[in-house]
Design a protein around this motif. Structure first.
Motif, short mmCIF file in Angstrom:
data_model
loop_
_atom_site.label_atom_id
_atom_site.label_comp_id
_atom_site.label_asym_id
_atom_site.label_seq_id
_atom_site.Cartn_x
_atom_site.Cartn_y
_atom_site.Cartn_z
N VAL A 8 0.84 -1.21 0.00
CA VAL A 8 0.00 0.00 0.00
C VAL A 8 0.87 1.25 0.00
N ALA A 9 1.90 1.28 0.84
CA ALA A 9 2.76 2.46 0.94
C ALA A 9 3.44 2.74 -0.40
N MET A 10 3.98 1.73 -1.03
CA MET A 10 4.67 1.95 -2.30
C MET A 10 3.69 2.31 -3.41
N HIS A 11 2.49 1.73 -3.37
CA HIS A 11 1.48 2.09 -4.37
C HIS A 11 1.13 3.56 -4.28
N ARG A 12 0.92 4.06 -3.06
CA ARG A 12 0.57 5.46 -2.89
C ARG A 12 1.72 6.39 -3.27
N LEU A 13 2.95 5.99 -2.97
CA LEU A 13 4.11 6.81 -3.38
C LEU A 13 4.23 6.86 -4.90
N ARG A 14 4.05 5.72 -5.56
CA ARG A 14 4.11 5.71 -7.03
C ARG A 14 2.98 6.56 -7.62
N GLN A 71 7.90 7.74 -5.77
CA GLN A 71 8.57 6.46 -5.52
C GLN A 71 10.10 6.60 -5.47
N ASP A 72 10.65 7.60 -6.18
CA ASP A 72 12.10 7.80 -6.16
C ASP A 72 12.57 8.59 -4.94
N ARG A 73 11.61 9.09 -4.14
CA ARG A 73 11.98 9.86 -2.96
C ARG A 73 11.49 9.17 -1.70
N ALA A 74 11.35 7.85 -1.75
CA ALA A 74 10.81 7.10 -0.62
C ALA A 74 11.64 7.28 0.65
#
Length: 312
Positions: free
Chosen positions: A134-140, A145-148
């Motif tokens: 979920v966290a990576m989906h929302r960042l993308r 996603q490149d600033r996680a």
């Protein structure tokens, strides 16, 4: 043989503001305001700066009580709820406050972008794998996603706003509130934002309240548009009808603010409303601002009737 019935997400609760009157520092902000949010729909609240949109959001979140009236979520009065019930209500809400930098208060400056999202999801019964997805989906989704691993302070202002939005969407609460959604957001990501809010709503069935000044954003998101002006909801309906022909702030003002002949609530009338008898021992009250228009109409009707009599 019929096929399987498509899965329908559970709908969020109905939300009601009923006879809400609020004064702040002797200034009337809301006056006998009423608004109903249908379960599982997106309502966009519009109005000029200082109209009271954020005050309504604070009432809904249980952060400040109205001077009079009720705010209910799923028929539960937010400000009459006990501590346990209020905690349950708040757990069912994901609220992002607006303002030039207020949204940044929803982020932890010492946590990375990724950790800000996982912190919001922790304790909600999700597996570690699910939290990561979920966290990576929302960042993308928000182009982060490149600033996680970046801290909020290392992101530009519009990046911090997108991170705050990602955090609000990640929670999947039955009630989603996004205050001043466009503030601090760059135009390049407006389409991404609309798609993200729509996707979350269609999947979760949440009841969504968005406040904005952006006419295009309201058209793209709203099932219902509500116009807050002079402390009251002066219009409510589908965006195709309410915003037809409204292209900019001047059009908006002419249609809703300037044409509202009642004007701002009178401080004395507002104090009388707050100090008067509670609903139940209802009394008939006459708004003094209605007297002059009523007399004008009465004079015109009387003159017309006399004209008809004299010309027979």
């Amino acid at each position: 043989m019929t096929g399987p019935v498509p899965h329908e997400p559970p709908r969020g609760p109905a939300i009601d503001f009923t006879d809400v009157t609020t004064m702040i520092d002797d200034t009337p902000v809301l006056f006998r305001l009423g608004l109903h949010l249908e379960p599982g729909t997106v309502t966009v609240l519009m109005g000029p700066s200082g109209a009271g949109k954020t005050t309504m959001v604070r009432h809904l979140a249980g952060l400040s009580a109205p001077g009079r009236g009720t705010v209910t979520v799923g028929a539960v009065d937010v400000h009459a709820a006990g501590e346990t019930e209020l905690r349950r209500l708040r757990r069912g809400m994901s609220v992002l406050f607006g303002g030039p930098s207020v949204f940044e208060s929803s982020l932890f400056g010492s946590l990375s972008a990724y950790d800000n999202l996982t912190y919001a999801l922790d304790g909600r019964g999700l597996s570690p794998e699910r939290i990561e997805r979920v966290a990576m989906h929302r960042l993308r989704e928000m182009g982060l996603q490149d600033r996680a691993t970046a801290l909020p302070a290392e992101l530009p202002a519009h990046g911090r706003k997108r991170l705050a939005i990602a955090r609000a969407l990640a929670v999947d609460a039955p009630v989603l509130v996004l205050d001043e959604l466009e503030t601090g957001l760059d135009a390049a990501h407006a389409g991404t934002l609309v798609a993200a809010v729509r996707e979350q709503h269609e999947r979760s069935g949440a009841t969504v309240l968005v406040t904005t000044h952006d006419i295009a954003l309201a058209r793209a998101l709203a099932d219902t548009v509500a116009i807050l002006c002079h402390g009251r909801i002066v219009a409510c309906g589908p965006p195709a009808e309410l915003l037809c022909g409204v292209e900019d702030a001047d059009d908006f003002d002419r249609r809703f603010r300037i044409s509202d002949f009642l004007g701002p609530p009178d401080p004395d009338a507002t104090r009388a409303e707050l100090d008067g008898p509670r609903r139940g021992s209802r009394s008939v009250e006459l708004d003094p601002r209605l007297v002059v228009p009523a007399l004008v109409v009465l004079a015109l009707v009387t003159s017309y009737c006399l004209f008809l009599l004299l010309t027979r």
